[in-house]
Design a protein around this motif. Structure first.
Motif, short mmCIF file in Angstrom:
data_model
loop_
_atom_site.label_atom_id
_atom_site.label_comp_id
_atom_site.label_asym_id
_atom_site.label_seq_id
_atom_site.Cartn_x
_atom_site.Cartn_y
_atom_site.Cartn_z
N THR A 273 1.00 -1.07 -0.12
CA THR A 273 -0.04 0.25 -0.09
C THR A 273 0.85 1.28 -0.11
O THR A 273 0.77 2.13 -0.77
CB THR A 273 -1.10 -0.04 1.43
OG1 THR A 273 -1.93 -1.02 1.08
CG2 THR A 273 -1.65 1.38 1.33
N GLN B 71 1.85 2.67 -3.31
CA GLN B 71 0.82 3.00 -4.25
C GLN B 71 0.09 4.26 -3.56
O GLN B 71 -0.53 4.94 -4.15
CB GLN B 71 -0.32 2.07 -4.25
CG GLN B 71 -0.10 0.82 -4.87
CD GLN B 71 -1.18 -0.06 -4.86
OE1 GLN B 71 -2.02 0.02 -5.60
NE2 GLN B 71 -1.05 -1.48 -4.54
N THR C 139 -6.29 -1.52 -2.06
CA THR C 139 -7.25 -2.34 -2.94
C THR C 139 -8.24 -2.98 -2.11
O THR C 139 -7.69 -3.53 -0.75
CB THR C 139 -6.46 -3.06 -3.77
OG1 THR C 139 -5.88 -4.19 -2.96
CG2 THR C 139 -5.61 -2.43 -4.63
N GLN C 140 -9.23 -3.36 -2.26
CA GLN C 140 -10.25 -4.26 -1.63
C GLN C 140 -9.71 -5.54 -1.61
O GLN C 140 -10.01 -6.29 -0.89
CB GLN C 140 -11.47 -4.31 -2.48
CG GLN C 140 -12.46 -3.33 -2.09
CD GLN C 140 -13.98 -3.43 -2.56
OE1 GLN C 140 -14.04 -3.81 -3.86
NE2 GLN C 140 -14.96 -3.47 -1.76
N GLU C 141 -8.90 -6.24 -2.57
CA GLU C 141 -8.31 -7.51 -2.56
C GLU C 141 -7.51 -7.58 -1.33
O GLU C 141 -7.33 -8.45 -0.72
CB GLU C 141 -7.58 -7.75 -3.75
CG GLU C 141 -8.44 -7.83 -5.03
CD GLU C 141 -8.92 -6.58 -5.60
OE1 GLU C 141 -9.87 -6.65 -6.52
OE2 GLU C 141 -8.35 -5.52 -5.29
N THR D 219 -7.22 -8.41 -9.52
CA THR D 219 -7.20 -7.64 -10.63
C THR D 219 -7.62 -8.39 -12.06
O THR D 219 -7.06 -8.50 -12.97
CB THR D 219 -5.73 -7.40 -10.80
OG1 THR D 219 -4.79 -8.62 -10.98
CG2 THR D 219 -5.23 -6.44 -9.68
#
Length: 198
Positions: free
Chosen positions: A34, A37, A65-67, A140
């Motif tokens: 994270t 990013q 991200t949600q993942e 993704t």
């Protein structure tokens, strides 16, 4: 429960991001993935969050991200795996590689994470394998499984064994192999994987 934050990024370091929303700065513990990013300071930032409430502390964890959030929740559902270990694992492995490591039984890749021993890594694989299969976590746009192989499986298997003998794990190797021409020879596969690793 705070599900997400959207505001101005006012501070960041390897393990922390602070986002100001409505005049309040929310400090989130983050993974290395994270962190990479995050936007620049004073720019608008969005993070998915998980709030941990215990008798002695309230902590907020942020994910790009949600993942990554989904993987974090799965990790801390494993007996003996706390938030600290979850962040450590997702700093070492992307969500794609974590799903791949679990589905292929590659506990070695997980145990490379700081503070995560062999027994905990094996327990993660054991407890999450069925959960990941049932939830069919897509990362993704792709679902990873132990059956993901190039066209020439014989050359792939020989290359995989050779690379693992060099100390690499399946979860490191497979994402690279999937992008290669399926008709490559064993030596070409090994050469291309090592080139990407460098």
């Amino acid at each position: 429960m705070i599900y997400s934050l959207k505001g101005i990024l006012i501070y960041k370091e390897q393990s922390i991001a602070v986002i100001e929303c409505g005049g309040v700065g929310y400090s989130c513990k983050i993974t290395q993935n994270t962190f990479l990013q995050l936007k620049n300071i004073n720019e608008e930032q969005f993070l998915y969050t998980y709030m941990s409430v215990r008798e002695d502390s309230i902590e907020l964890f942020g994910f790009a991200t949600q993942e990554e959030l989904s993987c974090f929740k799965l990790l801390i559902s494993v007996n003996g795996v706390g938030a600290k270990a979850g962040i450590s694992i997702l700093s070492e492995l992307t969500p794609e590689r974590l799903v791949l490591a679990v589905s292929s039984g590659d506990s070695k890749a997980i145990s490379k994470s700081k503070g995560v021993g062999t027994k905990i890594a094996q327990r993660i694989v054991l407890e999450l394998k069925d959960k990941i299969a049932k939830e069919d976590i897509a990362i993704t746009g792709e679902s990873f499984s132990s059956g993901d192989m190039p066209t020439n499986t014989s050359n792939f298997e020989d290359a995989l064994q050779g690379l693992m003998a060099l100390g690499y794990s399946q979860s490191e190797i497979l994402p690279i192999v999937k992008r290669l021409n399926g008709d490559l020879s064993t030596s070409d596969i090994i050469r291309e994987v090592l080139k990407h690793m460098m």
